[in-house]
Design an enzyme around this catalytic site. Structure first.
Site, PDB file in Angstrom:
ATOM      1  N   CYS A 118     -22.148 -42.015 -17.999  1.00 38.26           N
ATOM      2  CA  CYS A 118     -22.903 -41.448 -18.945  1.00 38.26           C
ATOM      3  C   CYS A 118     -22.670 -41.182 -20.388  1.00 38.26           C
ATOM      4  O   CYS A 118     -23.397 -40.010 -21.538  1.00 38.26           O
ATOM      5  CB  CYS A 118     -23.132 -40.184 -18.371  1.00 38.26           C
ATOM      6  SG  CYS A 118     -23.772 -40.081 -16.674  1.00 38.26           S
ATOM      7  N   HIS A 259     -25.776 -34.134 -22.116  1.00 35.45           N
ATOM      8  CA  HIS A 259     -25.401 -35.287 -20.454  1.00 35.45           C
ATOM      9  C   HIS A 259     -26.924 -34.635 -19.908  1.00 35.45           C
ATOM     10  O   HIS A 259     -26.601 -32.969 -19.511  1.00 35.45           O
ATOM     11  CB  HIS A 259     -25.011 -35.093 -20.405  1.00 35.45           C
ATOM     12  CG  HIS A 259     -25.093 -36.676 -18.617  1.00 35.45           C
ATOM     13  ND1 HIS A 259     -26.355 -36.845 -18.909  1.00 35.45           N
ATOM     14  CD2 HIS A 259     -24.614 -35.952 -18.018  1.00 35.45           C
ATOM     15  CE1 HIS A 259     -26.038 -38.015 -17.685  1.00 35.45           C
ATOM     16  NE2 HIS A 259     -25.095 -37.278 -17.728  1.00 35.45           N
ATOM     17  N   ASN A 289     -31.013 -38.590 -14.465  1.00 35.51           N
ATOM     18  CA  ASN A 289     -30.095 -38.184 -14.654  1.00 35.51           C
ATOM     19  C   ASN A 289     -30.523 -39.802 -15.656  1.00 35.51           C
ATOM     20  O   ASN A 289     -30.542 -40.741 -14.526  1.00 35.51           O
ATOM     21  CB  ASN A 289     -28.752 -38.140 -13.826  1.00 35.51           C
ATOM     22  CG  ASN A 289     -27.344 -38.661 -14.665  1.00 35.51           C
ATOM     23  OD1 ASN A 289     -27.793 -39.388 -15.765  1.00 35.51           O
ATOM     24  ND2 ASN A 289     -26.307 -37.897 -13.809  1.00 35.51           N
TER      25      ASN A 289
HETATM   26  O1  UT7 Z   1     -23.975 -37.810 -14.571  1.00 37.99           O
HETATM   27  C1  UT7 Z   1     -23.155 -37.588 -13.617  1.00 37.99           C
HETATM   28  C2  UT7 Z   1     -23.279 -37.435 -12.398  1.00 37.99           C
HETATM   29  N1  UT7 Z   1     -23.423 -37.163 -12.073  1.00 37.99           N
HETATM   30  C3  UT7 Z   1     -23.861 -35.148 -11.736  1.00 37.99           C
HETATM   31  O2  UT7 Z   1     -23.506 -35.026 -12.368  1.00 37.99           O
HETATM   32  C4  UT7 Z   1     -23.651 -35.010  -9.874  1.00 37.99           C
HETATM   33  C5  UT7 Z   1     -22.883 -33.992 -10.108  1.00 37.99           C
HETATM   34  N2  UT7 Z   1     -23.263 -32.882  -8.955  1.00 37.99           N
HETATM   35  C6  UT7 Z   1     -24.645 -32.046  -8.635  1.00 37.99           C
HETATM   36  O3  UT7 Z   1     -25.398 -32.274  -9.274  1.00 37.99           O
HETATM   37  C7  UT7 Z   1     -24.605 -31.888  -7.217  1.00 37.99           C
HETATM   38  O4  UT7 Z   1     -23.685 -31.505  -6.573  1.00 37.99           O
HETATM   39  C8  UT7 Z   1     -25.656 -32.179  -6.642  1.00 37.99           C
HETATM   40  C9  UT7 Z   1     -26.850 -32.182  -7.248  1.00 37.99           C
HETATM   41  C10 UT7 Z   1     -25.584 -33.487  -6.515  1.00 37.99           C
HETATM   42  C11 UT7 Z   1     -25.766 -31.614  -4.443  1.00 37.99           C
HETATM   43  O5  UT7 Z   1     -26.383 -29.745  -5.169  1.00 37.99           O
HETATM   44  P1  UT7 Z   1     -24.685 -29.006  -3.864  1.00 37.99           P
HETATM   45  O6  UT7 Z   1     -25.458 -27.925  -4.699  1.00 37.99           O
HETATM   46  O7  UT7 Z   1     -23.210 -29.349  -4.614  1.00 37.99           O
HETATM   47  O8  UT7 Z   1     -25.062 -29.667  -2.580  1.00 37.99           O
HETATM   48  P2  UT7 Z   1     -24.094 -30.267  -1.723  1.00 37.99           P
HETATM   49  O9  UT7 Z   1     -23.844 -31.715  -1.887  1.00 37.99           O
HETATM   50  O10 UT7 Z   1     -22.872 -29.063  -0.974  1.00 37.99           O
HETATM   51  O11 UT7 Z   1     -25.626 -30.300  -0.820  1.00 37.99           O
HETATM   52  C12 UT7 Z   1     -25.798 -28.954  -0.060  1.00 37.99           C
HETATM   53  C13 UT7 Z   1     -27.071 -29.297   1.561  1.00 37.99           C
HETATM   54  C14 UT7 Z   1     -25.574 -30.245   2.560  1.00 37.99           C
HETATM   55  O12 UT7 Z   1     -26.301 -30.100   4.167  1.00 37.99           O
HETATM   56  P3  UT7 Z   1     -25.537 -29.152   4.934  1.00 37.99           P
HETATM   57  O13 UT7 Z   1     -24.046 -29.926   4.316  1.00 37.99           O
HETATM   58  O14 UT7 Z   1     -25.217 -28.073   4.206  1.00 37.99           O
HETATM   59  O15 UT7 Z   1     -26.277 -29.205   5.936  1.00 37.99           O
HETATM   60  C15 UT7 Z   1     -26.598 -31.884   2.009  1.00 37.99           C
HETATM   61  O16 UT7 Z   1     -27.009 -32.545   2.868  1.00 37.99           O
HETATM   62  O17 UT7 Z   1     -28.102 -30.275   0.759  1.00 37.99           O
HETATM   63  C16 UT7 Z   1     -28.067 -31.536   1.882  1.00 37.99           C
HETATM   64  N3  UT7 Z   1     -28.557 -32.363   0.835  1.00 37.99           N
HETATM   65  C17 UT7 Z   1     -29.982 -32.690   0.615  1.00 37.99           C
HETATM   66  N4  UT7 Z   1     -31.124 -32.018   1.513  1.00 37.99           N
HETATM   67  C18 UT7 Z   1     -32.042 -32.042   0.838  1.00 37.99           C
HETATM   68  C19 UT7 Z   1     -28.099 -32.854  -0.421  1.00 37.99           C
HETATM   69  N5  UT7 Z   1     -29.162 -34.069  -0.960  1.00 37.99           N
HETATM   70  C20 UT7 Z   1     -29.830 -33.894  -0.448  1.00 37.99           C
HETATM   71  C21 UT7 Z   1     -31.158 -33.752  -0.684  1.00 37.99           C
HETATM   72  N6  UT7 Z   1     -32.143 -33.768   0.216  1.00 37.99           N
HETATM   73  N7  UT7 Z   1     -31.508 -35.239  -1.611  1.00 37.99           N
END
Ligand code: UT7
Length: 332
Positions: A118, A259, A289
């Protein structure tokens, strides 16, 4: 502190976005997710997807570059160096830069890819600056083009909903005394954190095999929470350093172009950098992204919308796999 004199300037920008819009509701039809979850966690509403039979990385990048060259009023043969950043090369050999060079007819240029995920556009601009400042040429083309839809795992809802396809490009030339251009540049990387965001299989270490196909390790894998924390910390630090190097403060910045990975990351970065959200460009809602293409596409849109004008001070910042990160202050 004495303000640095820019050695190179951005003459013009261009962008290409596939027509095909895929909304969160469209994704929710094929996987266990929802518009509510995606929008509240990321700020993304929709993204552009180039279908498998659509344009690849070189062709999308060439489309963005053609627009930038036309706006800058330069011919393909005038380009001395073509730097292309992509995490999604069309093929493993040769570089996508050489394929884009052929499409564009930039026959007098040296062309090569850089892989900085990125952060690729900021890395590319910095490489162009060094090459031109060393007197090796007068005009550079920096292209960032990403077909993220070809490398995300569409069976993994935690990553696939985040990404989109697109390309941006900049024509960069010697400033020749014009008091505009790149004022500062701070680039960093930390390979110790490479496993937080990677594609483990399908490369030289684990060549493509039935096992790699079966475990889907040739696709993107990410530890979202760790990436989130590192992104905010690194981008805030890079902004601070780029500002200091340029002899500027946060108050001098007319527009922060970060970004576009997640609105929560953008808001946290802006807060640490001391820049209010009404001076931050956001389009993550429309494109998701697009890896290294996010910054040039956002810059191009901001110029078109009159948010960046001659004399504006602009801060660009990015973060990605590697890990890599960097920031630049520019006078437009
Ligand atoms: O360019 C750089 C590349 N990447 C990034 O910048 C990504 C950086 N990270 C993020 O943006 C965030 O960490 C995410 C958007 C990826 C995730 O958000 P979060 O608030 O950290 O969520 P999480 O990973 O803690 O997941 C929370 C819950 C989980 O369920 P449980 O375990 O709490 O029951 C996931 O399984 O949300 C669930 N989950 C979803 N639910 C519905 C994960 N993805 C999804 C989804 N739809 N697409």
């Amino acid at each position: 502190m004495k303000k640095p004199t820019p050695l190179v300037e951005i003459a013009a920008m261009g962008r290409y976005l596939p027509d095909n819009i895929v909304t969160n509701d469209d994704l929710a039809q094929g996987m266990d997710t929802s518009d509510e979850w995606i929008f509240s966690r990321t700020g993304i509403r929709e993204r552009r997807i180039s279908p498998p039979e659509g344009l690849g990385a070189a062709a999308m990048g060439a489309a963005a570059a053609r627009q930038a060259m036309q706006r800058a009023g330069i011919e393909p043969g005038e380009v001395d160096i073509l730097i292309l950043s992509t995490a999604t090369p069309d093929r493993w050999l040769p570089s996508t830069a050489c394929d884009a060079q052929a499409l564009l007819g930039c026959t007098n240029a040296v062309a090569f890819d850089i892989m900085a995920a990125c952060s690729g556009f900021i890395y590319g601009l910095s490489m162009a600056e060094g090459y031109l400042a060393a007197g090796r040429g007068e005009i550079a083309l920096v292209i960032s083009t990403e077909k993220m839809s070809s490398i995300v795992d569409w069976e993994d809802r935690t990553t696939s909903v985040l990404f989109g396809d697109g390309a941006g490009a900049a024509v960069v030339r010697l400033a020749n005394g014009a008091n505009r251009g790149i004022l500062s540049s701070h680039l960093r990387s930390d390979g110790n954190l490479a496993d937080l965001l990677n594609r483990p299989g399908g490369g030289a270490q684990h060549p493509m095999s039935q096992a790699v196909l079966d475990d889907r390790s040739y696709l993107v894998r990410m530890n979202g929470r760790e990436i989130f924390k590192n992104a905010v910390r690194s981008m805030a630090d890079a902004c601070e350093r780029a500002l200091a190097q340029a002899g500027l403060t946060a108050d001098d910045i007319d527009l922060l172009v970060p970004h576009q990975a997640n609105i929560r990351i953008i808001e946290a970065t802006a807060k640490y950098a001391g820049i209010p959200m009404d001076k931050v460009y956001v389009n993550v809602d429309r494109y998701g992204n697009m890896s290294s293409a996010t910054v040039p596409v956002a810059l191009d849109e901001a110029v078109e919308q009159g948010l960046i004008r001659p004399g504006s001070h602009v801060l660009i910042v990015a973060f990605g796999a590697g890990l890599t990160w960097g920031a630049m202050a520019l006078r437009w």
